[in-house]
Design a protein around this motif. Structure first.
Motif, PDB file in Angstrom:
ATOM      1  N   CYS A  20       0.871  -1.182   0.000  1.00 48.28           N
ATOM      2  CA  CYS A  20       0.000   0.000   0.000  1.00 48.28           C
ATOM      3  C   CYS A  20       0.912   1.239   0.000  1.00 48.28           C
ATOM      4  O   CYS A  20       1.828   1.327   0.812  1.00 48.28           O
ATOM      5  N   CYS A  23       0.565   3.163   3.739  1.00 44.67           N
ATOM      6  CA  CYS A  23       0.964   2.581   5.030  1.00 44.67           C
ATOM      7  C   CYS A  23       1.987   1.459   4.870  1.00 44.67           C
ATOM      8  O   CYS A  23       2.466   0.916   5.861  1.00 44.67           O
ATOM      9  N   ARG A  25       1.679  -1.576   4.101  1.00 50.78           N
ATOM     10  CA  ARG A  25       1.248  -2.954   4.355  1.00 50.78           C
ATOM     11  C   ARG A  25       1.040  -3.641   3.014  1.00 50.78           C
ATOM     12  O   ARG A  25       0.717  -2.973   2.032  1.00 50.78           O
ATOM     13  N   CYS A  32      -4.509  -0.540   0.579  1.00 49.30           N
ATOM     14  CA  CYS A  32      -5.131  -1.445   1.540  1.00 49.30           C
ATOM     15  C   CYS A  32      -6.529  -0.887   1.836  1.00 49.30           C
ATOM     16  O   CYS A  32      -6.812   0.273   1.537  1.00 49.30           O
ATOM     17  N   CYS A  35      -6.673   2.400   4.028  1.00 47.63           N
ATOM     18  CA  CYS A  35      -6.245   3.632   3.347  1.00 47.63           C
ATOM     19  C   CYS A  35      -7.244   4.016   2.265  1.00 47.63           C
ATOM     20  O   CYS A  35      -7.525   5.197   2.072  1.00 47.63           O
TER      21      CYS A  35
HETATM   22 ZN   LIG Z   1      -2.657   1.360   3.549  1.00 48.67          ZN
END
Ligand SMILES: [Zn+2]
Length: 228
Positions: A20, A23, A25, A32, A35
Motif C-alpha cells: 500500500c 501505510c 502494508r 489497503c 487507506c
Molecule cells: Zn494502507
C-alpha cells in the motif's frame, strides 16, 4: 520444490502482493482497505462544476489528508500505477454527473520536457489516459505544449505566479494541424491557485478553441493552497 522454483514462487508472490503506498502494508489491490476508506473520505459530496475565476472546475475530492498524501506518492515516489485507480474514481464521478452525449476532447496539462524526463512520466497525461478509457471520451495528449520551463510556483507570490505562467503554453502539434471541433476538457492532478490551468485555457481560447473547464482529482480550498 527445488530451490530455483521456490525462489520463483517467492518472487511471484511478492509481485502479486504489492505494498500500500500510504501505510506500506502488503495488499493485493492498489491501496489497503483502511487507506482506501481514508482516501474516499476526501471525495466531495456532490459531483458538480464549481466556477473558479473564468474557469469551471470539476474535482473528485478535496486536496488534503489521505488524498493529498496519495497524490504526493503518485508523483514524487515514482508510483505511476496509481493513475489507474485514481482516474477511475474521477471518471465514475464525472459519469454520474455529465450528459454523455457531449463529445468533449480531453487534453492533459503538459509538463515541460526536462521535468517530464526527470519524473519519468506526466501524471496528468496518465490520469487522462485512464479517465478516457473509462469515459470513452477522446484523448488528445498533444493539444497543448509547454513552451518554457517555469520557476517552481510555490516559491512565488500570486502576482508573480501569473507572470511566470504567461505564455508558458503553446498550441500543441495536434491542434496546430487540426483545430478541434468540440470543446476541450483540461485535465490535471490538482487545482490549487488555478494559475496553471488559467494560462492553459487562455492559450487554447486565443486560438478560438472552446474550453469547457478543468477536471482534477483534487481541489485545494483557500487555506490548503500551498505547493502547486
Ligand atoms: Zn494502507
Amino acid at each position: 520444490m527445488n530451490s530455483f522454483s521456490k525462489r520463483l514462487h517467492g518472487l511471484s508472490a511478492l509481485l502479486l502482493q504489492a505494498q500500500c503506498p500510504l501505510c506500506h502494508r502488503t495488499t493485493p489491490d492498489a491501496f489497503c482497505q483502511d487507506c482506501q476508506r481514508q482516501i474516499q473520505r476526501c471525495q466531495v459530496a456532490e459531483a458538480a462544476w464549481v466556477q473558479q475565476e473564468q474557469l469551471p472546475v470539476f474535482a473528485w475530492g478535496r486536496y488534503n489528508g489521505a488524498l493529498r498524501r496519495t497524490i504526493a506518492a503518485f508523483k514524487y515516489e515514482n508510483k505511476p500505477h496509481l493513475a489507474r485507480p485514481l482516474a477511475h474514481w474521477l471518471a465514475s464521478a464525472w459519469l454520474s454527473m455529465s450528459d454523455r452525449a457531449t463529445p468533449f476532447i480531453v487534453v492533459p496539462i503538459p509538463m515541460h520536457a526536462s521535468k517530464r524526463q526527470q519524473r519519468g512520466f506526466n501524471q496528468a497525461e496518465l490520469l487522462a489516459e485512464h479517465f478516457c478509457e473509462q469515459t470513452r471520451l477522446p484523448l488528445q495528449a498533444h493539444g497543448l505544449a509547454r513552451s518554457r520551463e517555469t520557476t517552481a510556483q510555490f516559491q512565488l507570490s500570486a502576482g508573480d505566479r501569473e507572470q511566470n505562467l504567461a505564455d508558458a503554453f503553446s498550441l500543441g502539434d495536434a491542434f496546430r494541424k487540426r483545430p478541434p471541433r468540440s470543446a476541450v476538457l483540461l485535465l490535471d492532478d490538482i487545482y490549487t491557485t488555478g494559475a496553471t490551468a488559467r494560462s492553459a485555457a487562455q492559450t487554447l481560447r486565443r486560438h478560438g478553441i472552446r474550453v469547457q473547464g478543468l477536471i482534477v482529482l483534487a481541489r485545494a480550498e483557500r487555506e490548503e493552497r500551498g505547493k502547486e
